[in-house]
Design an enzyme around this catalytic site. Structure first.
Site, mmCIF file in Angstrom:
data_model
loop_
_atom_site.group_PDB
_atom_site.id
_atom_site.type_symbol
_atom_site.label_atom_id
_atom_site.label_comp_id
_atom_site.label_asym_id
_atom_site.label_seq_id
_atom_site.Cartn_x
_atom_site.Cartn_y
_atom_site.Cartn_z
ATOM 1 N N TYR A 62 -13.947 6.753 -13.137
ATOM 2 C CA TYR A 62 -13.646 5.438 -12.525
ATOM 3 C C TYR A 62 -14.321 4.293 -13.350
ATOM 4 O O TYR A 62 -13.823 3.254 -13.400
ATOM 5 C CB TYR A 62 -14.304 5.923 -11.393
ATOM 6 N N THR A 103 -16.268 0.592 3.014
ATOM 7 C CA THR A 103 -14.576 0.503 3.309
ATOM 8 C C THR A 103 -14.405 2.026 3.168
ATOM 9 O O THR A 103 -15.127 2.951 3.220
ATOM 10 C CB THR A 103 -13.981 -0.202 1.922
ATOM 11 N N ASN A 128 -5.605 -5.180 -6.156
ATOM 12 C CA ASN A 128 -6.711 -4.256 -5.550
ATOM 13 C C ASN A 128 -6.815 -3.071 -5.072
ATOM 14 O O ASN A 128 -7.795 -2.286 -4.984
ATOM 15 C CB ASN A 128 -6.966 -5.047 -4.205
ATOM 16 N N ASP A 161 0.845 -1.180 0.079
ATOM 17 C CA ASP A 161 -0.181 0.088 0.036
ATOM 18 C C ASP A 161 0.816 1.121 0.123
ATOM 19 O O ASP A 161 2.261 1.195 0.099
ATOM 20 C CB ASP A 161 -0.945 0.011 1.296
ATOM 21 N N LYS A 171 -12.342 1.079 -14.667
ATOM 22 C CA LYS A 171 -12.633 -0.329 -14.064
ATOM 23 C C LYS A 171 -13.317 -1.192 -15.202
ATOM 24 O O LYS A 171 -13.128 -2.421 -15.259
ATOM 25 C CB LYS A 171 -13.879 -0.115 -13.029
HETATM 26 N N1 LIG Z 1 -15.951 0.188 -1.571
HETATM 27 C C1 LIG Z 1 -16.548 0.113 -2.566
HETATM 28 O O1 LIG Z 1 -17.764 0.321 -2.602
HETATM 29 C C2 LIG Z 1 -16.097 -0.221 -3.908
HETATM 30 C C3 LIG Z 1 -16.829 -0.820 -4.893
HETATM 31 C C4 LIG Z 1 -16.425 -0.991 -6.028
HETATM 32 C C5 LIG Z 1 -14.899 -1.300 -6.213
HETATM 33 N N2 LIG Z 1 -14.291 -0.941 -5.302
HETATM 34 C C6 LIG Z 1 -12.529 -1.168 -5.436
HETATM 35 O O2 LIG Z 1 -12.110 -1.965 -4.374
HETATM 36 C C7 LIG Z 1 -10.711 -1.648 -4.087
HETATM 37 C C8 LIG Z 1 -10.467 -1.768 -2.740
HETATM 38 O O3 LIG Z 1 -11.028 -0.440 -2.283
HETATM 39 P P1 LIG Z 1 -11.743 -0.377 -0.979
HETATM 40 O O4 LIG Z 1 -13.120 -0.314 -1.135
HETATM 41 O O5 LIG Z 1 -11.223 -1.526 0.036
HETATM 42 O O6 LIG Z 1 -11.100 0.934 -0.423
HETATM 43 P P2 LIG Z 1 -10.082 1.386 0.673
HETATM 44 O O7 LIG Z 1 -9.902 3.068 0.394
HETATM 45 O O8 LIG Z 1 -10.447 1.033 2.004
HETATM 46 O O9 LIG Z 1 -8.796 0.718 0.204
HETATM 47 C C9 LIG Z 1 -8.183 1.144 -0.637
HETATM 48 C C10 LIG Z 1 -6.604 0.921 -0.464
HETATM 49 O O10 LIG Z 1 -5.734 1.103 -1.896
HETATM 50 C C11 LIG Z 1 -4.820 2.211 -1.330
HETATM 51 N N3 LIG Z 1 -4.131 2.821 -2.468
HETATM 52 C C12 LIG Z 1 -4.789 3.733 -3.258
HETATM 53 N N4 LIG Z 1 -4.185 4.178 -4.005
HETATM 54 C C13 LIG Z 1 -2.959 3.587 -4.138
HETATM 55 C C14 LIG Z 1 -1.911 3.335 -4.936
HETATM 56 N N5 LIG Z 1 -1.673 4.376 -5.950
HETATM 57 N N6 LIG Z 1 -1.031 2.610 -4.619
HETATM 58 C C15 LIG Z 1 -0.941 1.669 -3.605
HETATM 59 N N7 LIG Z 1 -2.179 1.653 -2.794
HETATM 60 C C16 LIG Z 1 -2.946 2.730 -3.023
HETATM 61 C C17 LIG Z 1 -5.367 3.125 -0.241
HETATM 62 O O11 LIG Z 1 -4.399 3.553 0.550
HETATM 63 C C18 LIG Z 1 -6.166 2.265 0.689
HETATM 64 O O12 LIG Z 1 -5.446 1.517 1.739
HETATM 65 C C19 LIG Z 1 -10.547 -0.424 -5.189
HETATM 66 O O13 LIG Z 1 -9.843 -1.252 -6.361
HETATM 67 C C20 LIG Z 1 -11.742 -0.018 -5.356
HETATM 68 O O14 LIG Z 1 -11.793 0.978 -6.401
HETATM 69 C C21 LIG Z 1 -14.639 -0.368 -4.095
#
Ligand SMILES: NC(=O)c1ccc[n+]([C@@H]2O[C@H](COP(=O)([O-])OP(=O)(O)OC[C@H]3O[C@@H](n4cnc5c(N)ncnc54)[C@H](O)[C@@H]3O)[C@@H](O)[C@H]2O)c1
Length: 270
Positions: free
Chosen positions: A176, A211, A110, A61, A180
């Site tokens: 976004y 999250t 992720n 991360d 995706k």
């Molecule tokens: N939470 C939702 O509703 C949702 C829905 C669809 C997709 N997603 C996807 O799920 C994945 C995980 O996100 P989440 O929901 O757990 O959110 P989150 O914000 O809790 O976790 C995302 C993590 O990615 C890290 N991150 C961001 N940019 C980064 C980079 N350039 N290099 C390394 N790390 C980086 C952040 O520091 C964070 O710890 C993401 O790809 C997000 O787009 C989330």
């Protein structure tokens, strides 16, 4: 009690269970996994679950919280500070995983972020580069550097976190959604490139999940009046996405490649 609150309570129980080494059926025994975005949300839940299932895990991360996740797991984990949008960081992340644990079997691309919300014409070039850079280029770079290491070991499984927004359009999140959607097509195409070399490439497409990205770092439980428009009428919880990633990482999905599986409480079924 509202279903969100119940789902959250269950999530915390599952997290605790994983952290205690629960669920020791060994579905990933002997495997080495790299998980990006492991400092929070889905990535953190996946790191805990993969380790509980026997994997050694590189928690990557750029937030610094990857250290906390790795510390919770113990000797079977290593924290790596990496920005997935930077080729040199991703290359070093994979090299570190192989140097420390001796092999690489699983990459979970992720890390991601949604970027600023609003109509597309109000976004600028910097927004585009940032959102595409982390979500889409980040997934490509992960594959680019991990696949050669997996080929050396005889194969592997790549999972990327796309989104329900990669399967349908999403108001106020055009960049976004485009990123995706790109992850979904990248997944399918790379799966075809390596299908005969025992490398499986799949994606999960979360619906709205409680999250950091959704506001979960501000409030531990979803506010009762903030119900997402998903048929199940509740938020997804990180452990529910981690369970889907675990299935794709494990040999139980050995005949599955090139898919993008919605894990979205029915959102894209409508
Ligand atoms: N939470 C939702 O509703 C949702 C829905 C669809 C997709 N997603 C996807 O799920 C994945 C995980 O996100 P989440 O929901 O757990 O959110 P989150 O914000 O809790 O976790 C995302 C993590 O990615 C890290 N991150 C961001 N940019 C980064 C980079 N350039 N290099 C390394 N790390 C980086 C952040 O520091 C964070 O710890 C993401 O790809 C997000 O787009 C989330």
């Amino acid at each position: 009690m509202a279903s969100d609150a119940l789902a959250w309570q269950f999530h915390k129980i599952m997290e605790r269970w994983y952290a205690m080494g629960g669920s020791v059926s060994g579905r990933l025994a002997g495997k080495v996994a790299v998980i990006t975005g492991a400092g929070s949300g889905i990535g953190r839940a996946s790191a805990l679950l993969f380790a509980a299932e026997g994997a050694r895990v590189v928690c990557a991360d750029l937030s610094g919280h990857e250290k906390e996740t790795a510390a919770e797991i113990g000797d079977a984990a290593l924290a790596v500070h990496a920005d997935v949008a930077r080729a040199q960081d991703v290359s070093a992340m994979i090299d570190t995983a192989v140097a420390h644990f001796g092999r690489l079997d699983i990459l979970f691309n992720n890390a991601g972020l949604s970027g600023r919300r609003g109509p597309a014409a109000e976004r600028d070039e910097a927004d585009f580069d940032h959102v595409i850079g982390v979500n889409l280029k980040g997934a490509f770079l992960g594959m680019k550097y991990a696949i050669p290491a997996m080929l050396t070991g005889g194969g592997g499984s790549v999972i990327s976190t796309a989104s329900a927004a990669g399967l349908v359009g999403w108001k106020d999140l055009a960049l976004y959604s485009a990123a995706k959607g790109g992850v979904v097509q990248l997944t399918k195409s790379v799966a075809l490139d390596y299908a005969r070399q025992n490398i499986r490439v799949n994606a999960i497409c979360p619906g709205m999940t409680w999250t950091g990205l959704a506001g979960g770092n501000q409030s531990p439980t979803p506010p009762p009046d903030l119900i997402p428009p998903q048929p199940v009428h509740r938020w997804g919880m990180p452990h529910e996405l981690a369970a889907a990633a675990l299935f794709l990482a494990s040999d139980e999905s050995s005949f599955i490649t090139g898919t993008a599986i919605p894990v979205d409480g029915g959102y894209v079924a409508r």
